[in-house]
Scaffold this motif. Structure first.
Motif, PDB file in Angstrom:
ATOM      1  N   GLY A  45       0.816  -1.204   0.000  1.00 21.84           N
ATOM      2  CA  GLY A  45       0.000   0.000   0.000  1.00 21.84           C
ATOM      3  C   GLY A  45       0.852   1.257   0.000  1.00 21.84           C
ATOM      4  O   GLY A  45       2.002   1.268  -0.448  1.00 21.84           O
ATOM      5  N   THR A  46       0.303   2.342   0.522  1.00 22.66           N
ATOM      6  CA  THR A  46       1.050   3.603   0.635  1.00 22.66           C
ATOM      7  C   THR A  46       2.037   3.467   1.780  1.00 22.66           C
ATOM      8  O   THR A  46       1.647   3.154   2.909  1.00 22.66           O
ATOM      9  CB  THR A  46       0.088   4.772   0.905  1.00 22.66           C
ATOM     10  OG1 THR A  46      -0.908   4.804  -0.113  1.00 22.66           O
ATOM     11  CG2 THR A  46       0.834   6.094   0.931  1.00 22.66           C
ATOM     12  N   ASN A  47       3.326   3.697   1.507  1.00 26.26           N
ATOM     13  CA  ASN A  47       4.316   3.389   2.529  1.00 26.26           C
ATOM     14  C   ASN A  47       5.613   4.189   2.379  1.00 26.26           C
ATOM     15  O   ASN A  47       5.850   4.824   1.354  1.00 26.26           O
ATOM     16  CB  ASN A  47       4.653   1.895   2.494  1.00 26.26           C
ATOM     17  CG  ASN A  47       5.412   1.506   1.231  1.00 26.26           C
ATOM     18  OD1 ASN A  47       6.635   1.614   1.169  1.00 26.26           O
ATOM     19  ND2 ASN A  47       4.695   1.071   0.187  1.00 26.26           N
ATOM     20  N   ILE A  48       6.437   4.125   3.429  1.00 24.33           N
ATOM     21  CA  ILE A  48       7.793   4.699   3.417  1.00 24.33           C
ATOM     22  C   ILE A  48       8.784   3.625   3.876  1.00 24.33           C
ATOM     23  O   ILE A  48       9.764   3.912   4.566  1.00 24.33           O
ATOM     24  CB  ILE A  48       7.902   5.963   4.300  1.00 24.33           C
ATOM     25  CG1 ILE A  48       7.465   5.655   5.744  1.00 24.33           C
ATOM     26  CG2 ILE A  48       7.117   7.119   3.718  1.00 24.33           C
ATOM     27  CD1 ILE A  48       7.790   6.778   6.731  1.00 24.33           C
ATOM     28  N   SER A  49       8.541   2.396   3.488  1.00 23.61           N
ATOM     29  CA  SER A  49       9.354   1.270   3.921  1.00 23.61           C
ATOM     30  C   SER A  49      10.846   1.470   3.663  1.00 23.61           C
ATOM     31  O   SER A  49      11.691   1.047   4.456  1.00 23.61           O
ATOM     32  CB  SER A  49       8.883  -0.015   3.227  1.00 23.61           C
ATOM     33  OG  SER A  49       9.640  -1.128   3.631  1.00 23.61           O
ATOM     34  N   LEU A  50      11.185   2.122   2.571  1.00 25.86           N
ATOM     35  CA  LEU A  50      12.588   2.348   2.219  1.00 25.86           C
ATOM     36  C   LEU A  50      13.315   3.228   3.241  1.00 25.86           C
ATOM     37  O   LEU A  50      14.546   3.255   3.279  1.00 25.86           O
ATOM     38  CB  LEU A  50      12.701   2.977   0.829  1.00 25.86           C
ATOM     39  CG  LEU A  50      12.454   2.043  -0.364  1.00 25.86           C
ATOM     40  CD1 LEU A  50      12.344   2.845  -1.654  1.00 25.86           C
ATOM     41  CD2 LEU A  50      13.571   1.005  -0.475  1.00 25.86           C
ATOM     42  N   LYS A  51      12.576   3.942   4.068  1.00 28.23           N
ATOM     43  CA  LYS A  51      13.180   4.838   5.062  1.00 28.23           C
ATOM     44  C   LYS A  51      13.398   4.155   6.414  1.00 28.23           C
ATOM     45  O   LYS A  51      13.748   4.809   7.391  1.00 28.23           O
ATOM     46  CB  LYS A  51      12.292   6.072   5.266  1.00 28.23           C
ATOM     47  CG  LYS A  51      12.092   6.929   4.016  1.00 28.23           C
ATOM     48  CD  LYS A  51      11.223   8.156   4.342  1.00 28.23           C
ATOM     49  CE  LYS A  51      10.888   8.964   3.105  1.00 28.23           C
ATOM     50  NZ  LYS A  51      12.071   9.625   2.522  1.00 28.23           N
ATOM     51  N   ASN A  52      13.234   2.848   6.490  1.00 23.80           N
ATOM     52  CA  ASN A  52      13.261   2.169   7.776  1.00 23.80           C
ATOM     53  C   ASN A  52      14.568   2.350   8.545  1.00 23.80           C
ATOM     54  O   ASN A  52      14.567   2.416   9.780  1.00 23.80           O
ATOM     55  CB  ASN A  52      12.987   0.673   7.600  1.00 23.80           C
ATOM     56  CG  ASN A  52      12.955  -0.090   8.908  1.00 23.80           C
ATOM     57  OD1 ASN A  52      13.889  -0.812   9.240  1.00 23.80           O
ATOM     58  ND2 ASN A  52      11.886   0.090   9.673  1.00 23.80           N
ATOM     59  N   ARG A  53      15.699   2.456   7.869  1.00 26.18           N
ATOM     60  CA  ARG A  53      16.979   2.607   8.566  1.00 26.18           C
ATOM     61  C   ARG A  53      17.098   3.959   9.269  1.00 26.18           C
ATOM     62  O   ARG A  53      17.890   4.104  10.196  1.00 26.18           O
ATOM     63  CB  ARG A  53      18.141   2.413   7.583  1.00 26.18           C
ATOM     64  CG  ARG A  53      18.273   0.989   7.072  1.00 26.18           C
ATOM     65  CD  ARG A  53      19.586   0.758   6.355  1.00 26.18           C
ATOM     66  NE  ARG A  53      19.689  -0.609   5.879  1.00 26.18           N
ATOM     67  CZ  ARG A  53      19.510  -0.985   4.613  1.00 26.18           C
ATOM     68  NH1 ARG A  53      19.230  -0.069   3.697  1.00 26.18           N
ATOM     69  NH2 ARG A  53      19.615  -2.252   4.256  1.00 26.18           N
ATOM     70  N   THR A  54      16.331   4.937   8.847  1.00 24.43           N
ATOM     71  CA  THR A  54      16.386   6.256   9.477  1.00 24.43           C
ATOM     72  C   THR A  54      15.115   6.576  10.272  1.00 24.43           C
ATOM     73  O   THR A  54      15.156   7.355  11.212  1.00 24.43           O
ATOM     74  CB  THR A  54      16.607   7.362   8.421  1.00 24.43           C
ATOM     75  OG1 THR A  54      15.590   7.265   7.410  1.00 24.43           O
ATOM     76  CG2 THR A  54      17.975   7.215   7.779  1.00 24.43           C
ATOM     77  N   PHE A  55      13.994   5.962   9.891  1.00 27.08           N
ATOM     78  CA  PHE A  55      12.719   6.220  10.559  1.00 27.08           C
ATOM     79  C   PHE A  55      12.331   5.105  11.526  1.00 27.08           C
ATOM     80  O   PHE A  55      11.352   5.235  12.256  1.00 27.08           O
ATOM     81  CB  PHE A  55      11.606   6.421   9.533  1.00 27.08           C
ATOM     82  CG  PHE A  55      11.547   7.809   8.954  1.00 27.08           C
ATOM     83  CD1 PHE A  55      10.498   8.669   9.259  1.00 27.08           C
ATOM     84  CD2 PHE A  55      12.537   8.271   8.101  1.00 27.08           C
ATOM     85  CE1 PHE A  55      10.438   9.952   8.728  1.00 27.08           C
ATOM     86  CE2 PHE A  55      12.499   9.554   7.561  1.00 27.08           C
ATOM     87  CZ  PHE A  55      11.444  10.396   7.881  1.00 27.08           C
TER      88      PHE A  55
END
Length: 270
Positions: A45-55
């Protein structure tokens, strides 16, 4: 009432949890092995999964905001849950559906009891992270949400906060919080250069969000119910810390929370 507590994890959860708990595989977009446990994943879905190392666990929170239709939602960690038990390593002691439902009749949010810091929130952040980023975060808030600046400063000078980005609450309130939080963090992301930061230092947005959550709570004054933060981790150092805490509380009769309150009252009298 549909209750969904999303458990951020990158490991297999062995516990037999209440049906309200939904494991969510975080940082899924960064993995070569796609969702090995078959959990809900933060890259759907709508996500920011790629930012997991910083978020950090905020990728699970963002997913919850954008994709969950639950009436009551929350965030937990694979080893941390809200509970009535002060000292327990059994995740089955976590709050269950029936109790959460009852609490939601009288409260807006269920949070872990505040943690006391040896120093102010701002000073504590600066010991492990960059103070300039904290100030830059304040700058973003002053531009986008000036009404929150006093709350930010008050929290910065306090010595007790809600930690771990853990909560259970009404979804409409969580939506409002996420709109505010991610508007600030995504703007801050455009202003900071973390290219030379260590792995830990790059978790800047996860660390800052713990402080910002308290700013938001102070400003909005919701009805809050506090529960214990239960850690199921049984590694050696965690066991040692748990023993020291239990010894202080049971044998020496030292309650860390009350001790911090006395320190704060004493400082004000000086």
């Amino acid at each position: 009432m549909d209750i969904r507590i999303y458990v951020a994890t990158q490991k297999k959860i062995e516990w037999d949890l209440d049906t309200c708990y939904v494991p969510i595989y975080v940082g899924a977009a960064l993995k070569t092995e796609k969702n090995p446990y078959g959990y809900c994943a933060d890259n759907e879905g709508t996500n920011i999964s790629l930012k997991n190392r910083t978020f950090c666990e905020l990728t699970a929170l963002y997913w919850t905001w954008k994709n969950s239709n639950a009436d009551v939602a929350g965030l937990a960690h694979y080893r941390r849950f809200l509970s009535n038990k002060r000292f327990s390593t059994n995740a089955q002691k976590a709050l269950g559906t029936k109790e959460i439902y009852k609490l939601m009749q009288n409260y807006d949010l269920i949070l872990p009891k505040k943690s006391c810091l040896w120093g102010t929130v701002k000073a504590q952040y600066s010991t492990g992270q960059y103070a300039k980023d904290y100030e830059l975060c304040r700058e973003v808030i002053s531009e986008k949400y000036p009404a929150y600046i006093k709350d930010f400063d008050d929290i910065s000078n306090s010595d007790a906060i809600y930690i771990c980005n853990m909560f259970i609450g009404k979804k409409e309130i969580i939506n409002q919080y996420c709109q505010w939080l991610f508007d600030i963090l995504l703007e801050l992301e455009n202003r900071v250069d973390i290219s030379k930061y260590s792995v830990s230092e790059k978790r800047i947005f996860g660390y800052l969000s713990e402080r910002l959550f308290n700013v938001w709570l102070r400003h909005n004054q919701y009805r809050i119910c506090e529960k214990y933060l239960m850690n199921t981790d049984t590694t050696f150092m965690v066991r040692v810390k748990r023993f020291v805490h239990l010894f202080n509380y049971k044998v020496l009769k030292i309650d860390v929370m009350k001790h911090a309150a006395r320190r704060k009252k004493k400082r004000k009298s000086i």
